[in-house]
Design an enzyme around this catalytic site. Structure first.
Site, PDB file in Angstrom:
ATOM      1  N   TYR A  33      45.065  64.693   7.458  1.00  0.00           N
ATOM      2  CA  TYR A  33      45.600  65.379   6.278  1.00  0.00           C
ATOM      3  C   TYR A  33      44.725  65.191   5.047  1.00  0.00           C
ATOM      4  CZ  TYR A  33      47.607  60.691   5.491  1.00  0.00           C
ATOM      5  OH  TYR A  33      47.791  59.337   5.344  1.00  0.00           O
ATOM      6  N   HIS A  36      52.844  67.403   8.384  1.00  0.00           N
ATOM      7  CA  HIS A  36      52.821  65.969   8.082  1.00  0.00           C
ATOM      8  C   HIS A  36      54.162  65.307   8.371  1.00  0.00           C
ATOM      9  CE1 HIS A  36      53.248  62.257   5.761  1.00  0.00           C
ATOM     10  NE2 HIS A  36      51.997  62.078   6.117  1.00  0.00           N
ATOM     11  N   ARG A  84      59.314  65.933   5.134  1.00  0.00           N
ATOM     12  CA  ARG A  84      59.202  65.772   3.672  1.00  0.00           C
ATOM     13  C   ARG A  84      58.155  66.716   3.097  1.00  0.00           C
ATOM     14  NH1 ARG A  84      56.795  60.609   3.663  1.00  0.00           N
ATOM     15  NH2 ARG A  84      57.119  60.291   5.879  1.00  0.00           N
ATOM     16  N   HIS A 133      56.616  58.532  15.511  1.00  0.00           N
ATOM     17  CA  HIS A 133      57.587  57.612  14.894  1.00  0.00           C
ATOM     18  C   HIS A 133      59.009  58.174  15.027  1.00  0.00           C
ATOM     19  CE1 HIS A 133      53.975  55.948  13.221  1.00  0.00           C
ATOM     20  NE2 HIS A 133      53.843  56.867  12.306  1.00  0.00           N
ATOM     21  N   ASP A 176      47.488  54.717  15.178  1.00  0.00           N
ATOM     22  CA  ASP A 176      47.944  55.092  13.845  1.00  0.00           C
ATOM     23  C   ASP A 176      47.107  54.494  12.708  1.00  0.00           C
ATOM     24  OD1 ASP A 176      49.405  55.896  11.654  1.00  0.00           O
ATOM     25  OD2 ASP A 176      51.319  55.156  12.335  1.00  0.00           O
TER      26      ASP A 176
HETATM   27  C1  NGQ Z   1      50.614  58.607   6.774  1.00  0.00           C
HETATM   28  N1  NGQ Z   1      51.619  56.786   7.945  1.00  0.00           N
HETATM   29  O1  NGQ Z   1      50.708  59.779   6.495  1.00  0.00           O
HETATM   30  O2  NGQ Z   1      49.527  58.045   6.888  1.00  0.00           O
HETATM   31  C2  NGQ Z   1      51.885  57.828   7.015  1.00  0.00           C
HETATM   32  C3  NGQ Z   1      52.401  57.239   5.752  1.00  0.00           C
HETATM   33  C4  NGQ Z   1      53.876  58.984   4.733  1.00  0.00           C
HETATM   34  C5  NGQ Z   1      52.556  56.367   8.783  1.00  0.00           C
HETATM   35  N2  NGQ Z   1      53.632  57.071   8.812  1.00  0.00           N
HETATM   36  C6  NGQ Z   1      52.628  58.177   4.641  1.00  0.00           C
HETATM   37  N3  NGQ Z   1      52.420  55.315   9.516  1.00  0.00           N
HETATM   38  O3  NGQ Z   1      54.519  59.052   5.774  1.00  0.00           O
HETATM   39  O4  NGQ Z   1      54.226  59.591   3.721  1.00  0.00           O
HETATM   40 ZN    ZN Z   2      50.842  58.659  11.028  1.00  0.00          ZN
END
Ligand code: NGQ
Ligand code: ZN
Length: 453
Positions: free
Chosen positions: A122, A208, A211, A271, A322
């Protein structure tokens, strides 16, 4: 492309362990397997031989900060305060930096026995949020890294538009991630073009999280792209995320996705930590894959996946590293099983009627789920890509074990890395624990870390 016959005394096939197996590789694929073979004229593999795994979830750049967020900054440190630190680092990274980090990371993945990575990318724009001249600049850097390491890449360009449920405006720390659906489709097209013709590389679609996108965005992108390619999303990692989803929609995240969009075997729900019973069934009955990242989920304090229930219903799952606090299949699978034991205060939680050996069950399921989510076919069977690894025959547990005990010994009793040789499409990429490009890559990565921290 590689043509070669290999011979393994012990090999882990989809139907279980077999002896004296000849693996005939043609054009990088397994053409034929013969058990109880003499091995004449074949190249001998020195130890127990297993398929490699696809690593179904990676944010490559996060490797640079692994271990650096283990400092208590306030009594309520959480996933969200970790995310603030992560955003600060994101701000400093150039495309070259991302390539340097990813190259070193991908070499380490190969050393761990992963030969494909689903890269959930992203990070798209410059630090001001401006698109680069090449829309897919970061994807190109990641592809170069994968090529240099010799690892297969399943690139997942990510749509990220909002900061919270219901289309909330993005915040400052997210500037490098943000695209509209149309910008995303252009990025995806550029990414597809760049990957065309690369034998090891694949592409998927990615949101993503709930959200970060709206329902109409998901529908729009899926109409354009969503035909039988992997679709990944972060789904229900944090309890706050579940509560916010309920407050916004009256439904929990998996419930919402299953009802409003629909699930099938293209989906990988990363997750899928917080699930009620109906959500467990919604995933298992849809054949979607749960993308489990046990060491990161433990590191970030996410919660415990309902693995016993999920696997009793035949749910599909795979593993990802991850945030890369660990690059070890052993540690991922062990953490997954132990999380269930600690919660239930019981032993041997994850197995099936067909496979009472926990290690065999875990490894086999992770293989299948990784394949499905990353669009590859790993496994010692005809037609599959000839990706496999050889464990260290000099370790007493390997040297002395009957084949049915090898995986349990490895996954539950070894600390040192036993992945001695790794082959991708029939070609050696890790030999005696080493990779040809590791020295140069380590040098560049070390210099970068000194500059960043
Ligand atoms: C991420 N990481 O996008 O890298 C996410 C955290 C989020 C994990 N979920 C950030 N482990 O979810 O907003
Ligand atoms: Zn992730």
């Amino acid at each position: 492309m590689t043509n070669q016959d290999y011979f393994a005394e012990h090999a882990f096939l989809p139907q279980g362990w077999a002896k004296n197996v000849r693996i005939e590789v043609r054009d990088g694929l397994i053409q034929r397997l013969k058990t109880d073979d003499s091995g004449e004229g074949a190249q001998r593999l020195s130890g127990p031989t297993l398929p490699t795994l696809a690593n179904l979830h990676s944010h490559a750049f996060q490797r640079a900060m692994a271990g650096m967020a283990e400092v208590s900054l306030n009594p309520n440190d959480s996933f969200w305060s970790w995310r603030d630190l992560m955003y600060k680092m994101v701000h400093k990274l150039s495309p070259d930096d991302v390539r340097i980090i990813a190259t070193q990371l991908y070499i380490d993945m190969l050393k761990a026995g992963y030969t494909q990575v689903a890269e959930f990318n992203y990070l798209h724009h410059d630090p001001k949020g401006q698109a680069y001249n090449q829309l897919n600049e970061m994807g190109l850097q990641l592809t170069q890294a994968a090529n240099q390491a010799g690892l297969g890449l399943t690139l997942l360009p990510v749509l990220y538009s909002h900061s919270g449920f219901g289309g909330q405006l993005p915040n400052e720390g997210q500037a490098r991630f943000i695209n509209t659906s149309d910008q995303y489709l252009a990025l995806h097209q550029a990414s597809q073009k760049a990957l065309a013709g690369h034998e090891l590389h694949k592409i998927g679609v990615c949101f993503h999280s709930l959200r970060a996108v709206t329902k109409s965005q998901i529908q729009h992108v899926m109409t354009e792209l969503g035909q039988s390619i992997p679709i990944h999303i972060h789904i229900a990692e944090q309890q706050k995320e579940v509560q916010d989803c309920v407050a916004w929609s009256g439904q929990r995240p998996v419930q919402w996705l299953a009802n409003e969009i629909g699930l099938d075997e293209n989906w990988c729900l990363v997750h899928a930590t917080h699930l009620d019973q109906a959500e467990v069934s919604a995933i298992t009955s849809s054949s979607a894959v749960a993308g489990l990242c046990p060491t990161t989920e433990a590191n970030l304090g996410d919660g415990i996946f309902p693995g016993v229930e999920f696997m009793q219903q035949g749910g599909r799952w795979g593993i990802g590293s991850d945030s890369h606090v660990s690059l070890s299949i052993v540690e991922e699978l062990r953490t997954l099983e132990y999380s269930q034991r600690l919660r239930d205060r019981q032993r041997n939680r994850l197995y099936s009627e067909q496979s009472h050996h926990v290690g065999d069950f875990l490894f086999e399921q992770a293989r299948l789920g990784g394949n499905q989510a990353s669009q590859v076919s790993f496994g010692l069977a005809p037609g599959h890509r000839a990706d496999f690894m050889v464990l260290d025959h000099t370790h007493p547990f390997m040297a002395a074990s009957k084949s049915e005990d090898i995986l349990n010994r490895w996954l539950f009793a070894c600390n040192e890395n036993l992945v001695r040789h790794v082959y991708v499409a029939g070609k050696p990429v890790i030999s005696d624990f080493n990779h040809a490009a590791q020295e140069q890559s380590n040098k560049e990565f070390t210099a970068l870390l000194r500059r960043l921290f």
